[in-house]
Design a protein around this motif. Structure first.
Motif, PDB file in Angstrom:
ATOM      1  N   GLY A   1       1.785   2.328   8.557  1.00  0.00           N
ATOM      2  CA  GLY A   1       1.666   1.161   9.654  1.00  0.00           C
ATOM      3  C   GLY A   1       2.910   0.213   9.489  1.00  0.00           C
ATOM      4  O   GLY A   1       2.972  -0.453  10.371  1.00  0.00           O
ATOM      5  N   THR A   2       3.502   0.303   8.610  1.00  0.00           N
ATOM      6  CA  THR A   2       5.086  -0.767   7.933  1.00  0.00           C
ATOM      7  C   THR A   2       6.642   0.354   8.495  1.00  0.00           C
ATOM      8  O   THR A   2       6.346   1.842   8.277  1.00  0.00           O
ATOM      9  N   LEU A   3       7.388  -0.455   8.633  1.00  0.00           N
ATOM     10  CA  LEU A   3       8.603   0.509   8.929  1.00  0.00           C
ATOM     11  C   LEU A   3       9.517   0.376   7.786  1.00  0.00           C
ATOM     12  O   LEU A   3       9.679  -0.790   7.030  1.00  0.00           O
ATOM     13  N   SER A   4       9.786   1.643   7.277  1.00  0.00           N
ATOM     14  CA  SER A   4      10.768   1.789   6.581  1.00  0.00           C
ATOM     15  C   SER A   4      12.239   1.737   6.611  1.00  0.00           C
ATOM     16  O   SER A   4      12.820   2.221   7.857  1.00  0.00           O
ATOM     17  N   ALA A   5      13.150   1.067   5.226  1.00  0.00           N
ATOM     18  CA  ALA A   5      14.487   1.334   5.533  1.00  0.00           C
ATOM     19  C   ALA A   5      14.670   3.200   5.073  1.00  0.00           C
ATOM     20  O   ALA A   5      15.648   3.536   4.931  1.00  0.00           O
ATOM     21  N   VAL A   6      13.848   3.313   4.895  1.00  0.00           N
ATOM     22  CA  VAL A   6      13.818   5.093   4.102  1.00  0.00           C
ATOM     23  C   VAL A   6      13.375   6.317   5.425  1.00  0.00           C
ATOM     24  O   VAL A   6      12.300   5.673   5.508  1.00  0.00           O
ATOM     25  N   LYS A   7      13.780   7.491   4.878  1.00  0.00           N
ATOM     26  CA  LYS A   7      13.575   8.912   6.337  1.00  0.00           C
ATOM     27  C   LYS A   7      12.475   9.289   5.859  1.00  0.00           C
ATOM     28  O   LYS A   7      12.202   9.022   4.333  1.00  0.00           O
ATOM     29  N   PRO A   8      11.416   8.897   6.357  1.00  0.00           N
ATOM     30  CA  PRO A   8      10.237  10.224   5.543  1.00  0.00           C
ATOM     31  C   PRO A   8      10.286  11.311   5.080  1.00  0.00           C
ATOM     32  O   PRO A   8      11.434  11.992   5.188  1.00  0.00           O
ATOM     33  N   GLY A   9       9.567  12.445   4.317  1.00  0.00           N
ATOM     34  CA  GLY A   9      10.345  13.179   3.759  1.00  0.00           C
ATOM     35  C   GLY A   9       8.849  14.579   4.717  1.00  0.00           C
ATOM     36  O   GLY A   9       9.175  15.321   4.145  1.00  0.00           O
TER      37      GLY A   9
ATOM     38  N   LYS B   1       0.385  -1.262   0.095  1.00  0.00           N
ATOM     39  CA  LYS B   1      -0.754   0.015  -0.275  1.00  0.00           C
ATOM     40  C   LYS B   1       0.952   1.534  -0.051  1.00  0.00           C
ATOM     41  O   LYS B   1       0.297   2.186  -0.958  1.00  0.00           O
ATOM     42  N   ALA B   2       2.449   1.124   0.620  1.00  0.00           N
ATOM     43  CA  ALA B   2       2.617   2.066   0.437  1.00  0.00           C
ATOM     44  C   ALA B   2       3.705   2.641  -0.822  1.00  0.00           C
ATOM     45  O   ALA B   2       3.728   3.218  -1.011  1.00  0.00           O
ATOM     46  N   MET B   3       4.190   1.455  -0.974  1.00  0.00           N
ATOM     47  CA  MET B   3       5.104   1.594  -2.585  1.00  0.00           C
ATOM     48  C   MET B   3       4.841   1.077  -3.544  1.00  0.00           C
ATOM     49  O   MET B   3       4.626   1.894  -4.842  1.00  0.00           O
ATOM     50  N   LYS B   4       3.014   0.948  -4.102  1.00  0.00           N
ATOM     51  CA  LYS B   4       2.578   0.476  -4.792  1.00  0.00           C
ATOM     52  C   LYS B   4       2.737   1.630  -6.310  1.00  0.00           C
ATOM     53  O   LYS B   4       2.548   1.870  -6.868  1.00  0.00           O
ATOM     54  N   PRO B   5       1.497   2.532  -5.170  1.00  0.00           N
ATOM     55  CA  PRO B   5       0.888   4.019  -5.781  1.00  0.00           C
ATOM     56  C   PRO B   5       1.822   4.546  -6.132  1.00  0.00           C
ATOM     57  O   PRO B   5       2.149   5.120  -7.346  1.00  0.00           O
ATOM     58  N   LEU B   6       3.924   4.450  -5.369  1.00  0.00           N
ATOM     59  CA  LEU B   6       4.454   5.025  -6.283  1.00  0.00           C
ATOM     60  C   LEU B   6       5.067   5.186  -7.780  1.00  0.00           C
ATOM     61  O   LEU B   6       5.829   5.249  -8.742  1.00  0.00           O
ATOM     62  N   LEU B   7       4.811   2.975  -7.967  1.00  0.00           N
ATOM     63  CA  LEU B   7       5.387   2.845  -8.734  1.00  0.00           C
ATOM     64  C   LEU B   7       4.178   2.954  -9.760  1.00  0.00           C
ATOM     65  O   LEU B   7       4.462   3.308 -11.061  1.00  0.00           O
ATOM     66  N   ASP B   8       2.718   3.166  -9.253  1.00  0.00           N
ATOM     67  CA  ASP B   8       2.303   3.261 -10.320  1.00  0.00           C
ATOM     68  C   ASP B   8       2.198   4.363 -10.959  1.00  0.00           C
ATOM     69  O   ASP B   8       1.883   4.600 -12.524  1.00  0.00           O
ATOM     70  N   LYS B   9       2.360   5.481 -10.295  1.00  0.00           N
ATOM     71  CA  LYS B   9       2.909   7.211 -10.615  1.00  0.00           C
ATOM     72  C   LYS B   9       4.088   7.098 -11.722  1.00  0.00           C
ATOM     73  O   LYS B   9       3.777   7.883 -12.893  1.00  0.00           O
ATOM     74  N   TYR B  10       4.876   6.310 -11.315  1.00  0.00           N
ATOM     75  CA  TYR B  10       5.832   6.454 -12.290  1.00  0.00           C
ATOM     76  C   TYR B  10       5.966   5.810 -13.482  1.00  0.00           C
ATOM     77  O   TYR B  10       6.287   6.262 -15.015  1.00  0.00           O
TER      78      TYR B  10
ATOM     79  N   LYS C   1      14.124   4.699  -7.932  1.00  0.00           N
ATOM     80  CA  LYS C   1      14.396   6.313  -7.236  1.00  0.00           C
ATOM     81  C   LYS C   1      13.044   6.781  -6.381  1.00  0.00           C
ATOM     82  O   LYS C   1      12.605   7.461  -5.680  1.00  0.00           O
ATOM     83  N   ALA C   2      12.196   6.544  -7.848  1.00  0.00           N
ATOM     84  CA  ALA C   2      10.906   6.833  -7.641  1.00  0.00           C
ATOM     85  C   ALA C   2      10.230   5.812  -6.167  1.00  0.00           C
ATOM     86  O   ALA C   2       9.226   6.411  -5.395  1.00  0.00           O
ATOM     87  N   MET C   3      10.391   4.735  -6.296  1.00  0.00           N
ATOM     88  CA  MET C   3       9.849   4.368  -5.140  1.00  0.00           C
ATOM     89  C   MET C   3      10.414   3.499  -3.632  1.00  0.00           C
ATOM     90  O   MET C   3      10.034   3.156  -3.181  1.00  0.00           O
ATOM     91  N   THR C   4      11.601   4.067  -3.765  1.00  0.00           N
ATOM     92  CA  THR C   4      12.131   4.110  -2.314  1.00  0.00           C
ATOM     93  C   THR C   4      13.052   5.674  -1.977  1.00  0.00           C
ATOM     94  O   THR C   4      14.004   6.045  -1.410  1.00  0.00           O
ATOM     95  N   GLY C   5      11.816   6.593  -2.611  1.00  0.00           N
ATOM     96  CA  GLY C   5      12.961   7.914  -2.175  1.00  0.00           C
ATOM     97  C   GLY C   5      11.607   8.091  -0.880  1.00  0.00           C
ATOM     98  O   GLY C   5      10.892   7.801  -0.258  1.00  0.00           O
ATOM     99  N   PRO C   6      11.365  10.120  -0.473  1.00  0.00           N
ATOM    100  CA  PRO C   6      11.409   9.926   0.693  1.00  0.00           C
ATOM    101  C   PRO C   6       9.687   9.725   0.695  1.00  0.00           C
ATOM    102  O   PRO C   6       8.680   9.757   2.039  1.00  0.00           O
ATOM    103  N   GLU C   7       8.885  10.767   0.076  1.00  0.00           N
ATOM    104  CA  GLU C   7       7.736   9.921  -0.870  1.00  0.00           C
ATOM    105  C   GLU C   7       7.190   8.639   0.121  1.00  0.00           C
ATOM    106  O   GLU C   7       6.135   8.292   1.116  1.00  0.00           O
ATOM    107  N   TYR C   8       8.468   7.191   0.110  1.00  0.00           N
ATOM    108  CA  TYR C   8       7.756   6.031   0.442  1.00  0.00           C
ATOM    109  C   TYR C   8       7.719   6.105   1.635  1.00  0.00           C
ATOM    110  O   TYR C   8       7.123   5.538   2.086  1.00  0.00           O
ATOM    111  N   GLY C   9       9.116   6.552   2.766  1.00  0.00           N
ATOM    112  CA  GLY C   9       9.564   6.741   3.360  1.00  0.00           C
ATOM    113  C   GLY C   9       7.556   7.461   4.219  1.00  0.00           C
ATOM    114  O   GLY C   9       7.644   7.172   5.535  1.00  0.00           O
TER     115      GLY C   9
END
Length: 434
Positions: A360-368, A53-62, A345-353
């Motif tokens: 509700g999931t812990l990320s390896a990426v800092k939030p924006g 739910k966190a990453m798929k929308p960013l991939l779809d947007k790309y 980059k689109a999938m693992t940038g600050p937007e994903y964080g």
């Protein structure tokens, strides 16, 4: 006069030719820009999961913004992905982009399967520096980074305080003996004390043994195992951790179908109020908040796995680390690599964080941006995990062969078909042969 007219005509023809040539070049460039680039990808983006739910929308947007990129995506469950990716690797059929576990990285790199990503990360320091400290460690081989982490996983105990109260239990046990002592009390009110879905084999090892083992062995023993510098799985402290799990099972703590149900069924049994305790990971938090009835969700609390007497580990520690990451095939063409670089980059940038925290999931990426956690279980877990030391997960770092033997053996241990000493010897034999 005729000479001037001829010169004018030649000038017009030349200008026309140049214009036509430039127009042709422009059309060629536009055509090239619109050329389809097909990228194949293997992942575990199953609907309903927090990471999905966190990453798929960013991939779809790309993909929407880059209509020339055609993604051939295959999504399988987390449990099936490890087998799938290793099978594809063995047949030299890995897709362009795939998810890989830390324990696979060394072998994949040695066999030339993965592309080193240091240069790509160095090109964009802002992207590189937005990853949390230490998350690349499981995917760094010979000082080169071979995968992009996106998720940090933790495990802990989730327990139903209402069922505890009904059984006359005032607080979660601090020691392993105390945990075993409350099993009859929980059974007396007609619930399963601890529900475990170990059908897929990894649950008992990853979620329980990685922590329980550390409670007995401490950090130095594990580091020696990982470095192959003297420690053995037949050492008394590790055997004692297997004995502790065996004792818990022998006390009737788990459901009888422990090796026949999976993690989703385990979760469902807890959410239905039929089990007092479930030992699960941070990946389950979004599911709890979305699907758990309020009468269970509101009385759910978290605890660390209890300490075992005589153990060398830290009783406050919980497992943590980047288990899965996104890797790139070493066979990728330069043209595809450019596309994949932008996609990552689109999938693992600050937007994903930011999105990961919101789901509700812990990320390896800092939030924006700063995010307020409002979901019940997510907020409780965030408070529980804050400031706790992390210990490694066995299947994030140890070899596949060792993990396979351990996971299969733990299924047998849970139903009394193998002794702790026998299982320890099996694991050690595989470790020495690996």
């Amino acid at each position: 006069m005729r000479k001037h007219a001829l010169k004018r005509l030649l000038s017009i023809l030349c200008a026309g030719a140049v214009a036509v040539s430039m127009a042709g070049c422009g059309q060629s460039g536009d055509t090239k820009k619109e050329e389809k680039v097909e990228i194949s990808m293997l992942d575990f983006f199953i609907p309903g999961e927090g990471v999905t739910k966190a990453m798929k929308p960013l991939l779809d947007k790309y993909l929407e913004e880059h209509p020339n990129v055609v993604l051939d995506e295959e999504s399988v469950s987390n449990a099936d992905l490890a087998t799938k990716v290793q099978t594809l690797a063995a047949g030299d059929e890995l897709p362009d982009v795939f998810m890989v576990k830390g324990q696979m990285a060394q072998t994949f790199v040695e066999n030339g399967k993965m592309y080193a990503l240091d240069d790509i990360l160095a090109e964009d320091p802002q992207w590189r520096d937005n990853f949390k400290e230490g998350v690349f460690s499981n995917f760094t081989i010979d000082e080169k980074i071979y995968a992009i982490p996106f998720q940090v996983t933790n495990t802990c105990v989730f327990y139903n305080t209402d069922l505890f109260a009904q059984a006359g239990i005032k607080e979660f046990p601090k020691t392993w003996d105390e945990l075993i002592d409350i099993i009859p009390d929980l059974k007396s009110i007609g619930v399963t004390p601890i529900v475990l879905g170990n059908k897929e084999k990894w649950n008992a090892e990853s979620v329980i043994m990685s922590t329980l083992g550390n409670r007995l062995t401490g950090d130095e023993w594990y580091q020696s195992i990982r470095d192959n510098s003297g420690a053995k799985f037949t050492d008394p402290e590790f055997v004692a951790s297997l004995q502790a799990l065996s004792d818990l099972a022998a006390a009737g703590a788990f459901n009888e179908d422990v090796n026949s149900i999976d993690g989703a069924q385990q979760r469902q049994m807890y959410m239905n109020g039929k089990a007092a305790i479930t030992i699960d990971g941070s990946w389950a938090i979004a599911n709890f908040d979305e699907n758990c009835p309020d009468n269970v969700k509101n009385v759910t609390e978290m605890a660390a796995l209890p300490m075992v007497e005589g153990g060398k580990g830290n009783p406050e520690a919980i497992t943590g680390g980047a288990g899965w990451a996104i890797a790139v095939s070493s066979k990728l063409s330069p043209e595809k690599l450019e596309v994949v670089k932008d996609m990552l980059k689109a999938m693992t940038g600050p937007e994903y964080g930011t999105a990961a925290i919101e789901e509700g999931t812990l990320s390896a990426v800092k939030p924006g941006e700063d995010v307020e956690i409002t979901e019940t279980v997510a907020a409780k877990f965030d408070a529980f995990a804050e400031g706790r030391p992390f210990i490694p997960v066995y299947d994030h770092q140890l070899s596949s062969g060792v993990i396979d033997v351990m996971q299969g053996g733990l299924q047998e241990l849970l139903i009394g078909r193998v002794t702790p000493e026998e299982l320890a010897q099996r694991i050690q034999t595989e470790y020495e042969n690996n």
